[in-house]
Write a protein that holds these residues in place. Structure first.
Motif, mmCIF file in Angstrom:
data_model
loop_
_atom_site.group_PDB
_atom_site.id
_atom_site.type_symbol
_atom_site.label_atom_id
_atom_site.label_comp_id
_atom_site.label_asym_id
_atom_site.label_seq_id
_atom_site.Cartn_x
_atom_site.Cartn_y
_atom_site.Cartn_z
ATOM 1 N N PHE A 1 0.825 -1.203 0.000
ATOM 2 C CA PHE A 1 0.000 0.000 0.000
ATOM 3 C C PHE A 1 0.862 1.257 0.000
ATOM 4 N N LEU A 2 0.303 2.285 -0.568
ATOM 5 C CA LEU A 2 0.922 3.602 -0.513
ATOM 6 C C LEU A 2 0.259 4.369 0.630
ATOM 7 N N VAL A 3 1.064 4.876 1.555
ATOM 8 C CA VAL A 3 0.503 5.565 2.727
ATOM 9 C C VAL A 3 1.132 6.951 2.854
ATOM 10 N N PRO A 4 0.364 7.995 2.613
ATOM 11 C CA PRO A 4 0.927 9.352 2.746
ATOM 12 C C PRO A 4 1.004 9.787 4.209
ATOM 13 N N ARG A 5 1.841 10.773 4.456
ATOM 14 C CA ARG A 5 2.011 11.229 5.842
ATOM 15 C C ARG A 5 0.756 11.912 6.373
ATOM 16 N N TYR A 6 0.098 12.645 5.501
ATOM 17 C CA TYR A 6 -1.090 13.372 5.958
ATOM 18 C C TYR A 6 -2.348 12.787 5.337
ATOM 19 N N ARG A 7 -3.375 12.743 6.088
ATOM 20 C CA ARG A 7 -4.663 12.273 5.597
ATOM 21 C C ARG A 7 -5.237 13.301 4.635
ATOM 22 N N ASN A 8 -6.289 12.895 3.974
ATOM 23 C CA ASN A 8 -6.953 13.841 3.069
ATOM 24 C C ASN A 8 -7.430 15.095 3.786
ATOM 25 N N ASP A 9 -7.771 14.942 5.060
ATOM 26 C CA ASP A 9 -8.247 16.114 5.803
ATOM 27 C C ASP A 9 -7.106 16.906 6.439
ATOM 28 N N GLY A 10 -5.870 16.552 6.104
ATOM 29 C CA GLY A 10 -4.737 17.338 6.580
ATOM 30 C C GLY A 10 -4.144 16.876 7.896
ATOM 31 N N GLU A 11 -4.799 15.933 8.566
ATOM 32 C CA GLU A 11 -4.273 15.425 9.834
ATOM 33 C C GLU A 11 -3.162 14.404 9.580
ATOM 34 N N LEU A 12 -2.354 14.170 10.612
ATOM 35 C CA LEU A 12 -1.334 13.121 10.513
ATOM 36 C C LEU A 12 -1.994 11.782 10.207
ATOM 37 N N ASN A 13 -1.392 11.054 9.290
ATOM 38 C CA ASN A 13 -1.965 9.771 8.872
ATOM 39 C C ASN A 13 -1.281 8.593 9.562
ATOM 40 N N TYR A 14 -0.100 8.845 10.109
ATOM 41 C CA TYR A 14 0.551 7.800 10.911
ATOM 42 C C TYR A 14 1.346 8.501 12.006
ATOM 43 N N PHE A 15 1.766 7.755 12.984
ATOM 44 C CA PHE A 15 2.460 8.341 14.119
ATOM 45 C C PHE A 15 3.831 7.699 14.304
ATOM 46 N N ILE A 16 4.757 8.514 14.764
ATOM 47 C CA ILE A 16 6.093 7.989 15.057
ATOM 48 C C ILE A 16 6.141 7.708 16.555
ATOM 49 N N ARG A 17 6.192 6.473 16.917
ATOM 50 C CA ARG A 17 6.179 6.162 18.358
ATOM 51 C C ARG A 17 7.468 6.630 19.007
ATOM 52 N N ARG A 18 8.568 6.389 18.318
ATOM 53 C CA ARG A 18 9.849 6.883 18.819
ATOM 54 C C ARG A 18 10.907 6.645 17.750
ATOM 55 N N SER A 52 22.223 9.729 9.760
ATOM 56 C CA SER A 52 21.622 10.652 8.789
ATOM 57 C C SER A 52 20.306 10.109 8.253
ATOM 58 N N VAL A 53 19.847 9.018 8.767
ATOM 59 C CA VAL A 53 18.471 8.605 8.469
ATOM 60 C C VAL A 53 17.751 8.349 9.791
ATOM 61 N N PRO A 54 16.604 9.007 9.951
ATOM 62 C CA PRO A 54 15.830 8.779 11.162
ATOM 63 C C PRO A 54 15.024 7.492 11.033
ATOM 64 N N THR A 55 15.360 6.511 11.844
ATOM 65 C CA THR A 55 14.632 5.247 11.831
ATOM 66 C C THR A 55 13.738 5.208 13.052
ATOM 67 N N GLY A 56 12.487 4.932 12.846
ATOM 68 C CA GLY A 56 11.570 4.978 13.967
ATOM 69 C C GLY A 56 10.643 3.786 14.006
ATOM 70 N N GLU A 57 9.794 3.822 15.003
ATOM 71 C CA GLU A 57 8.683 2.877 15.043
ATOM 72 C C GLU A 57 7.438 3.644 14.639
ATOM 73 N N ILE A 58 6.663 3.033 13.771
ATOM 74 C CA ILE A 58 5.504 3.731 13.204
ATOM 75 C C ILE A 58 4.215 3.072 13.684
ATOM 76 N N GLU A 59 3.309 3.922 14.126
ATOM 77 C CA GLU A 59 1.985 3.424 14.464
ATOM 78 C C GLU A 59 1.007 3.803 13.368
ATOM 79 N N LEU A 60 0.482 2.797 12.707
ATOM 80 C CA LEU A 60 -0.586 3.018 11.734
ATOM 81 C C LEU A 60 -1.902 2.806 12.484
ATOM 82 N N ARG A 61 -2.740 3.796 12.451
ATOM 83 C CA ARG A 61 -4.007 3.714 13.182
ATOM 84 C C ARG A 61 -5.106 4.171 12.241
ATOM 85 N N SER A 62 -5.767 3.184 11.596
ATOM 86 C CA SER A 62 -6.739 3.502 10.546
ATOM 87 C C SER A 62 -6.132 4.519 9.581
ATOM 88 N N SER A 63 -4.931 4.262 9.203
ATOM 89 C CA SER A 63 -4.211 5.177 8.308
ATOM 90 C C SER A 63 -4.654 4.948 6.870
#
Lengths: 484, 484, 484, 484
Positions: C215-232, C241-252
């Motif tokens: 799937f293709l998942v953009p950072r922002y939802r269609n309504d402009g809100e965050l579409n996924y979260f960086i847990r840490r 030089s690359v930020p590696t994180g944990e991502i929370e997809l929540r009805s993204s």
């Protein structure tokens, strides 16, 4: 000025102020241990900064373990063993608790936060918990060995800490005998507590503070799994001996304390405990800053003599000592009043309202004093004062947290105004003060307060600051005579 | 209150205070750049903490290189190009310098330290350096591109910064046309400067301040080797945009400025420049803290409205704005007076003594104001105020350094007393203030000062604080009328 | 040995290996910039460690902003502008991309991770995205200015990265034209990408890899809100030089790429791009480590001469250079083969299977070489090698990440075995190698592989390591002749 | 494979290797303590990074205090109490010391550095110190309680550690009964030791190693002042349980050990102790890394079973165990040989030369094995391996230090060659090995070595690596049979 010597240790200052100090031996032991061991640990923890949070173990299981230096447990557990929590409930008196807090927070002002929130969990459980709940959880909070459970009091959410009625969005849904809570707590001290009291709104309850209830939330679910999650630890500027985090409640098991519609009373009663603790810690911290400045000023030379012997600086030390005594008198009055009313339930007595006013005055006045004093102590150290290496700057960081936690000065002023306006608490206060030392000044102040309360609401609030400041100062200066 | 809007940018505040702002376009450009680029860099540098010091290169050659984030150079060099140093000497006016400093330190209060000490190197070189020395070194300090040299002013040693007469143990030995300096400087800002002015005592010179001389010490010896060593960088709580270190002078080549027996005058003239800078930066920092608090208070809601609309907080904002205007008036008066006298040499005019008193009042008053205001601004942010993440706590750290550098409040009071007592500077001050707005209050204050100066020395010093505080407040409140 | 000079810059080494280098001017410019600017930034970012994650803005809005040093953007954006992504799709060739990566990763091996995952987002979108999806998102990924979007490829979950069939628990639920994804991604590089390709399992799909979709998942939802979260963000030992994180997809919100049941093919095609990148970067990193060791060994003296002139060390340098050439030949062969097959779709050609085998050999061999070489380079530096200050230790940290990312050596061996067993890819390989330089050794190796593939499965796997190592070595040594 | 279980604890592995383990109870106690307490402390110290150095106390007195977490003392002092130093001299055997080191360094490989350098101070003092010197200093090094003094061995200067003859520029000037040393030591482990042995050149002594002498240098001068200064602590990538610093000797009081012209022998005898320690620690560290990987592989699942049950990985574990046993056999042989010769003085016996060769082989082989094994263990952990959070990456950092300290592999090879060439030590070795298990392989190897030694010097050195590698492997594989 011989009085300066009493600044050097918390117990010698307490001794100079209070005629009767229960558990004196225990406090002596405590202080000796801190001097020989605890102080070095406390500094190491402050230097280490925010601890790591290990969210997952190597196998991918969520564990939310806080990676403190191991020796942190040493200083933390010591206070519990000494009775900072269990004594309150066993001896039915808060005096030993707050004496211990004064003694300990001279050495580490942050460590009293875990103690306070543990107390703030044990007390409502003991007051409002069902027999079954108490049997299930209270003994762990009152253990006298290192297996003691820590508590926590999680109210604040991201939208703010003052206006709980609007900010608390955590929802509690009934689930048989218990409830399931879902929401995020934003400033959650003692983030890894085994048990927390948590403000939440039962599904369908009223908006505003009246719809809030207080729940007991253990760290582990009945099935042994984590019951809440630590999203992260906050990078606070101080109080590094308490891990403050953000908590995610996700259908977390909770148990209602008291009735669902009386939550706001329970919440405020919990805040009473921590607001008074904040005052006690503020005074102890101020004493510590002065003590450090004193030992520096005695040994640092300029213009041919110790800087302590320069008239301006010596005069400032004497003023600080006097102000410390006044601040302590005010803080201790809030302790004694709380000790009279902490087991009351709504509707409350006049004594309780008097306590509330004194507690607001004390929280405000002592935190301001701690900030001002720690700033001054940094200046006494000159350039060393701004170096991380020497510790003088730490006390200001610690003080700033005390000035903000448990409600900033704004909050104390506005809540103080309210209890005067709605409960006439100032009348009780002036009566109390007049008994100690009647004076024209007190009479004038009382009239002034009365006039102020007659102002239109907008203006009453707008002009509250100078009034409240003078009222706090006068109260402190009057109360100090009682301790002499 | 429409005035709050002028808080949002340093230039709009300057505009509201000063009728005539030279180089307005340049300042505009500067401010735009800071908003779009510089602010983020400044925060990143503060987060990064104390930079690394690389003492040796891979081959074992001592290099004493400070490993700053590369972008640090971007913000640093920008101010030099804009003229924070070269304009002073080219335009023969300090006004552009201090305007630039106000503008820049709103965004980064630390960065003005390098500028100040570079100015503090260029001015004595231009005033007292031989033609040959000037030809050799001055052009590099006044370059308008990124190859500009930075200066530094190293006076303080481990025994203290106030009592230079006793504390300076660095010895200078004559060596042909130059001197060889040996000693340790303990608080050495801009530790990697290409050129420093250094207080030292020529071998055999008198004890005390009269035996001090001022030397120019370049980073590299004539043979290209390092001329001084950085023992380490200090872990300061703030001003991380200036590397402050400990410097080891080890037979370091130096060049005498002025005559060997007039060093203390040169040193104090250098301090004039930095003390006034400290006042300007303090006010800009206070403005910044209020501006940040304002933007927060506008958008943060509690009890159904922005917290800015709560009467108590709004009232506090208005009070802060008024106090900011007064503090600025006092600081700017010290700028204008210095601008009249900075080229004087001993023996000095009355105007110079008046300047000294105003400078002491301003340094004291503005730094206290900056500390108090940044503390308040933290509290406006509530719990966020104590989190490293949000920046509000940074301003208090920065302010504490301003309160200590260039002499703590004690120092200002005692030196202020001295210039009143020995030069009757208060008479000059009251004359000046009366011209602006004659008042009974001024007359009373003058009498009070006169009375105070007649006290026995011990008592005069002991009781100096409240007098000096009221004098500073009254001076500021009077001067502000001039700017209206 | 004159060859050592080609080690000093990535382009001179490329020049010595490849006859034709497209966009040579662009690469020259790139290299000059890195030498003059980029290297210092890269080191500063490594020193700074894991960046801060600001989860909430001051007003409590979740923002998940990564607080990198501002200059990080400078180095990051530069590669995008130069065409590390857009050239691949515009020129329909991966050669410029991987040349750029070689050039850049000599200076900063981590920065190629963002480029790779951005490429890994753009390619499947361009191959499999609907016309509408492409119109909506592709132009942003291909912009030639600093407004370019970054991509990301998030597959791995907490249960592991190798066995995706079992580990991916993220669920996608259809929601009109799009899907809603819920799950946690555990190693999410480029955690703040504007667009990610994400492996998930449509609700009700089969277990195992066959049930996965991309799937293709953009950072922002269609309504402009965050579409996924960086847990840490993860505290990695390198590639800062690359930020590696944990991502929370929540009805993204997500958009399906290709058909729902072909996800595993798309996923593996994305991995092809990154596995080849890993090989290219490994060789460049090894070159860098040797180059640094060389410049040290030339200047460091022991026993009366530069250590480079000691026979044992000089011999090791010569061996390293030869091994570097072989490793490059193998890596570059994987580039060239991928360039032939990257637009293929399942079912794939023999050429594709040959590519897969070569890619496994190359990933394994080059990463091992990078680790071994960076370790050796540390040792050349002697004691300095273990000091954080001198950078030599950084290359080993970087290399260890390359050895683990995109599948450890185990994974390469087992997957290599599989493609030989199931697709007879070794036959294609030996044919290719024989065309370059037929030899008895090749024939023997081929027989040995055939014998090995006939072993019982358990034993085939157990004994895979020495076989695979020799096969990789022989392949590299044969391919290097082609480049001579 | 049942053998894997012996990997889980250092004592169970020792038990499987050695028939007779003295002080078994003490070692058991040690191991239990480490498991329950020490491990957590060790990880906390590693996380904390380089400790602070407080150079001056608040009053400006130089103190050079290292601000370790307080609990560091707990783990450090424990080993001294258990006898890591005192047993060697009291029991006249190094066996208990190296057994303890194996046991401890499984848990914290760095902590054995302080022990080694303390031993390296006590032994030359006991062998070569005058009766008066011994009486004055030896008892403190051998105390059995927490007041024990730590030693240190400071040889290396900025110009390098291998070529001491050229690099040592520290000068010793006679001053009555003692000497005054001036110079800088660049890699000074245990920087805050109470007593150090220091290589220096008496004024006027010959150039090269023959002019070196060994001195005893206490931390405090006879008048109680600091006798040496810590310029700074090094930011090492590992072994954070030992503070390594740069030391400034400035007319530091020192006492000659042995005769002034025999210093190089004493220095090399000290290195014998630490080189053997390095081998023992390397093996213990490798065991630790395998043990951690094992516990992970048992519990981590992929493709439906624990990854330990995948044939390739299981096979690797078995190979690692075999290699561990060989490496231990080689290291332990160096222990046993040293135990025979450590009290010898020049001129030395054949046994001593045999020891030297075995020690070079062991240092080289075990450090390489530790690096290779810790790298492999990281890979077993997959992505977790590169996260600072999980500890797997720490072992590689620790191993890299072991590979570099006490001479890199280059150094071991060249010194090994020398002792073969000049002392025919290989003949002694082959005789010893043949007694254990005579073989054709040993005969061939011996011939090969003989041939090699006949090569022209340049070529002999150039081609040393493969020869030395095979010799080490064969020696290890032969010795392991003895322990079976």
């Amino acid at each position: 000025m011989t009085g300066l010597n009493e600044l050097r240790s918390p117990l010698s200052f307490l001794q100079s102020r209070l005629h009767d100090i229960p558990h004196r031996d225990m406090l002596d032991t405590e202080e000796r241990w801190w001097k020989s061991e605890g102080v070095a640990v406390s500094h190491a923890i402050d230097r280490a900064g925010t601890p790591w949070l290990r969210m997952f173990d190597r196998l991918g299981k969520r564990v939310d373990e806080i990676l403190y230096p191991r020796e942190y447990q040493t200083i933390l557990k010591r206070g519990y063993r000494s009775g900072v929590v269990w004594r309150a409930l066993e001896e039915k008196s808060l005096i030993p608790t707050y004496l211990l807090m004064y003694d300990i927070s001279f050495h580490d002002p942050g460590i009293c936060c875990p103690y306070t929130v543990s107390l703030g969990s044990a007390v409502p459980l003991a007051k409002y918990g069902s027999a079954e709940l108490q049997a299930h959880f209270l003994p762990q909070l009152l253990r006298k060995d290192d297996s003691v459970w820590q508590g926590a009091t999680w109210m604040t959410e991201i939208k703010g800490g003052s206006d709980l009625g609007a900010a608390v969005e955590t929802i509690a849904r009934p689930a048989g005998d218990s409830w399931l809570l879902t929401g995020d707590k934003y400033f959650a001290s003692n983030a890894n507590a085994k048990l927390a009291v948590v403000a939440a709104r039962p599904e369908g309850a009223a908006a505003g503070v009246r719809g809030l209830s207080l729940f007991l939330v253990p760290r582990y679910r009945n099935d042994g799994e984590l019951n809440y999650f630590i999203r992260r630890l906050k990078d606070k500027i101080a109080t590094r001996s308490v891990p403050t985090g953000e908590i995610e409640l996700r259908s977390s098991e909770g148990y209602l304390l008291g009735s669902a519609d009386s939550g706001i009373y329970l919440i405020l009663e919990v805040l009473n405990l921590s607001r008074v603790a904040n005052s006690v810690v503020s005074v102890a911290l101020a004493q510590r800053a002065i003590a450090d400045a004193l030992s520096y000023a005695e040994h640092r030379n300029a213009f041919g003599k110790p800087i302590l012997d320069h008239p301006l600086l010596r005069h400032q030390f004497e003023n600080r000592l006097n102000a410390l005594r006044s601040a302590f008198a005010l803080a201790w009055d809030s302790v004694q009043l709380l000790n009279e009313v902490w087991m009351e339930r709504a509707p409350y007595s006049d004594r309780y309202h008097l306590f509330r006013l004194v507690a607001h005055l004390a929280k405000y006045w002592t935190a301001e004093f701690a900030v001002d004093t720690t700033k001054w102590a940094m200046e006494v150290h000159g350039g060393l004062g701004v170096l991380a290496e020497y510790g003088a700057e730490r006390w200001l960081r610690e003080a700033m947290i005390l000035a903000i936690w448990e409600g900033t000065s704004h909050r104390q002023m506005l809540d103080g105004l309210e209890v005067m306006e709605r409960k006439q608490a100032h009348k009780l206060l002036f009566r109390r003060l007049s008994e100690i030392a009647p004076s024209k000044e007190l009479q004038d102040m009382e009239s002034e307060v009365e006039q102020h309360l007659k102002l239109p609401p907008e203006q009453r609030e707008e002009l509250a600051e100078p009034l409240f400041r003078r009222l706090a100062a006068l109260t402190a200066e009057t109360l100090v005579r009682k301790l002499k």
